[in-house]
Write an enzyme that holds these catalytic residues in place. Structure first.
Site, PDB file in Angstrom:
ATOM      1  N   GLU A   1       0.836  -1.206   0.000  1.00  0.00           N
ATOM      2  CA  GLU A   1       0.000   0.000   0.000  1.00  0.00           C
ATOM      3  C   GLU A   1       0.867   1.252   0.000  1.00  0.00           C
ATOM      4  O   GLU A   1       1.942   1.260   0.599  1.00  0.00           O
ATOM      5  CB  GLU A   1      -0.883   0.026   1.253  1.00  0.00           C
ATOM      6  CG  GLU A   1      -2.306  -0.426   1.050  1.00  0.00           C
ATOM      7  CD  GLU A   1      -3.158   0.578   0.275  1.00  0.00           C
ATOM      8  OE1 GLU A   1      -2.633   1.356  -0.534  1.00  0.00           O
ATOM      9  OE2 GLU A   1      -4.389   0.573   0.488  1.00  0.00           O
ATOM     10  N   ASP A   2       0.390   2.307  -0.630  1.00  0.00           N
ATOM     11  CA  ASP A   2       1.101   3.578  -0.546  1.00  0.00           C
ATOM     12  C   ASP A   2       0.875   4.223   0.820  1.00  0.00           C
ATOM     13  O   ASP A   2       1.810   4.702   1.457  1.00  0.00           O
ATOM     14  CB  ASP A   2       0.681   4.533  -1.678  1.00  0.00           C
ATOM     15  CG  ASP A   2      -0.826   4.718  -1.758  1.00  0.00           C
ATOM     16  OD1 ASP A   2      -1.558   3.766  -1.435  1.00  0.00           O
ATOM     17  OD2 ASP A   2      -1.282   5.806  -2.139  1.00  0.00           O
TER      18      ASP A   2
ATOM     19  N   ASP B   1      -4.323   5.385   6.032  1.00  0.00           N
ATOM     20  CA  ASP B   1      -4.802   6.644   6.613  1.00  0.00           C
ATOM     21  C   ASP B   1      -5.825   6.307   7.703  1.00  0.00           C
ATOM     22  O   ASP B   1      -5.465   6.087   8.864  1.00  0.00           O
ATOM     23  CB  ASP B   1      -5.391   7.470   5.456  1.00  0.00           C
ATOM     24  CG  ASP B   1      -5.687   8.913   5.802  1.00  0.00           C
ATOM     25  OD1 ASP B   1      -6.139   9.162   6.928  1.00  0.00           O
ATOM     26  OD2 ASP B   1      -5.493   9.789   4.954  1.00  0.00           O
TER      27      ASP B   1
ATOM     28  N   PHE C   1      -2.529  16.214   4.523  1.00  0.00           N
ATOM     29  CA  PHE C   1      -2.891  15.614   3.237  1.00  0.00           C
ATOM     30  C   PHE C   1      -1.633  15.587   2.377  1.00  0.00           C
ATOM     31  O   PHE C   1      -1.030  16.625   2.106  1.00  0.00           O
ATOM     32  CB  PHE C   1      -3.985  16.419   2.547  1.00  0.00           C
ATOM     33  CG  PHE C   1      -4.611  15.667   1.413  1.00  0.00           C
ATOM     34  CD1 PHE C   1      -5.632  14.765   1.639  1.00  0.00           C
ATOM     35  CD2 PHE C   1      -4.148  15.836   0.117  1.00  0.00           C
ATOM     36  CE1 PHE C   1      -6.197  14.047   0.591  1.00  0.00           C
ATOM     37  CE2 PHE C   1      -4.709  15.114  -0.932  1.00  0.00           C
ATOM     38  CZ  PHE C   1      -5.741  14.221  -0.687  1.00  0.00           C
TER      39      PHE C   1
ATOM     40  N   ARG D   1       0.323  12.512  -8.845  1.00  0.00           N
ATOM     41  CA  ARG D   1       0.857  11.178  -8.533  1.00  0.00           C
ATOM     42  C   ARG D   1       2.316  11.056  -8.970  1.00  0.00           C
ATOM     43  O   ARG D   1       3.075  10.263  -8.414  1.00  0.00           O
ATOM     44  CB  ARG D   1       0.064  10.091  -9.270  1.00  0.00           C
ATOM     45  CG  ARG D   1      -1.355   9.865  -8.767  1.00  0.00           C
ATOM     46  CD  ARG D   1      -1.887   8.548  -9.329  1.00  0.00           C
ATOM     47  NE  ARG D   1      -3.332   8.439  -9.263  1.00  0.00           N
ATOM     48  CZ  ARG D   1      -4.021   7.994  -8.210  1.00  0.00           C
ATOM     49  NH1 ARG D   1      -3.407   7.614  -7.119  1.00  0.00           N
ATOM     50  NH2 ARG D   1      -5.336   7.922  -8.254  1.00  0.00           N
TER      51      ARG D   1
HETATM   52  C1  PRP Z   1      -5.916   5.746  -1.014  1.00  0.00           C
HETATM   53  C2  PRP Z   1      -4.653   4.949  -0.770  1.00  0.00           C
HETATM   54  C3  PRP Z   1      -5.116   3.808   0.103  1.00  0.00           C
HETATM   55  C4  PRP Z   1      -6.280   4.404   0.852  1.00  0.00           C
HETATM   56  C5  PRP Z   1      -5.881   4.692   2.272  1.00  0.00           C
HETATM   57  O1  PRP Z   1      -6.643   5.187  -2.060  1.00  0.00           O
HETATM   58  O2  PRP Z   1      -4.073   4.489  -1.961  1.00  0.00           O
HETATM   59  O3  PRP Z   1      -5.528   2.689  -0.640  1.00  0.00           O
HETATM   60  O4  PRP Z   1      -6.639   5.622   0.188  1.00  0.00           O
HETATM   61  O5  PRP Z   1      -6.915   5.380   2.950  1.00  0.00           O
HETATM   62  P1  PRP Z   1      -7.694   4.780   4.197  1.00  0.00           P
HETATM   63  O6  PRP Z   1      -6.666   4.165   5.114  1.00  0.00           O
HETATM   64  O7  PRP Z   1      -8.350   5.995   4.809  1.00  0.00           O
HETATM   65  O8  PRP Z   1      -8.703   3.792   3.711  1.00  0.00           O
HETATM   66  P2  PRP Z   1      -7.830   5.955  -2.816  1.00  0.00           P
HETATM   67  O9  PRP Z   1      -9.145   5.482  -2.322  1.00  0.00           O
HETATM   68  O10 PRP Z   1      -7.556   7.429  -2.764  1.00  0.00           O
HETATM   69  O11 PRP Z   1      -7.648   5.403  -4.287  1.00  0.00           O
HETATM   70  P3  PRP Z   1      -6.356   5.495  -5.249  1.00  0.00           P
HETATM   71  O12 PRP Z   1      -5.268   4.633  -4.632  1.00  0.00           O
HETATM   72  O13 PRP Z   1      -6.852   4.953  -6.536  1.00  0.00           O
HETATM   73  O14 PRP Z   1      -5.926   6.938  -5.323  1.00  0.00           O
END
Ligand code: PRP
Length: 179
Positions: free
Chosen positions: A101-102, A105, A154, A167
């Protein structure tokens, strides 16, 4: 001009620190999975750059899988509803699975994913995340391999977007303000 183009940011984690931390994480993963095979899961979209850099440091035999999940939909706060946009194709039963995961949050995406993948009965299931916001967590979850703990700001860049923009920044930036 869109909001994303007007968004100003400053560097939070420079490219070199990310690179060095990925080397440390990969050494630990190489050690932990020596003599094992790995299914490594790139969580789209955000982790594609981290994933690409991480797997090139790994020496264990691995197959790459891609899982698309989304819950932010262009907003700065999670909707709390996780959508699967692309599923893994390989059966996971009995396999050693590592989620990449990136950012973790609120933790809701990771919680959803862990439940989804545990139901497929992997032999082991671990998590590697580049970024983690401990103060934003709405659920209690463990991250086995973590790059950096960050505050409740953020962030953008290195795969992480704001409304699909930014990105491609080579570093992690912190959003300052819109003007
Ligand atoms: C982002 C990120 C994680 C997630 C983390 O994805 O890549 O998967 O949010 O947030 P959380 O811990 O609050 O659930 P996003 O839904 O923005 O989709 P993306 O990766 O396609 O940008």
């Amino acid at each position: 001009m869109s909001n994303a183009e007007r968004l100003s940011h400053k560097v939070l984690i420079p490219e070199i620190r990310i690179k060095n931390r990925i080397k440390e994480l990969s050494q630990q993963i190489n050690y932990d999975y020596q003599d094992k095979e790995l299914v490594i899961v790139c969580v789209l979209k955000g982790s594609f750059i981290f994933f690409a850099d991480l797997i090139r440091e790994l020496e264990v035999p691995l197959s790459c899988e891609f899982l698309g999940l989304s819950s932010y939909g262009g907003k700065m706060e999670t909707s709390g509803e996780v959508k699967v946009t692309l599923d893994i194709t390989e059966p996971l039963k009995g396999k050693n699975v590592l989620i990449v995961e990136d950012i973790v949050d609120s933790g809701l995406t990771l919680q959803y994913m862990l439940n989804m993948l545990r139901a497929r009965q992997p032999g082991s299931l671990r998590v590697c995340a580049l970024l983690h916001k401990p103060d934003a967590m709405k659920v209690k979850l463990d991250i086995d391999y973590l790059g950096f703990k960050i505050g409740n700001e953020f962030v953008v860049g290195y795969g992480v977007d704001y409304q699909e923009r930014l990105r491609c920044l080579p570093y992690i930036g912190i959003v300052e303000k819109e003007h």
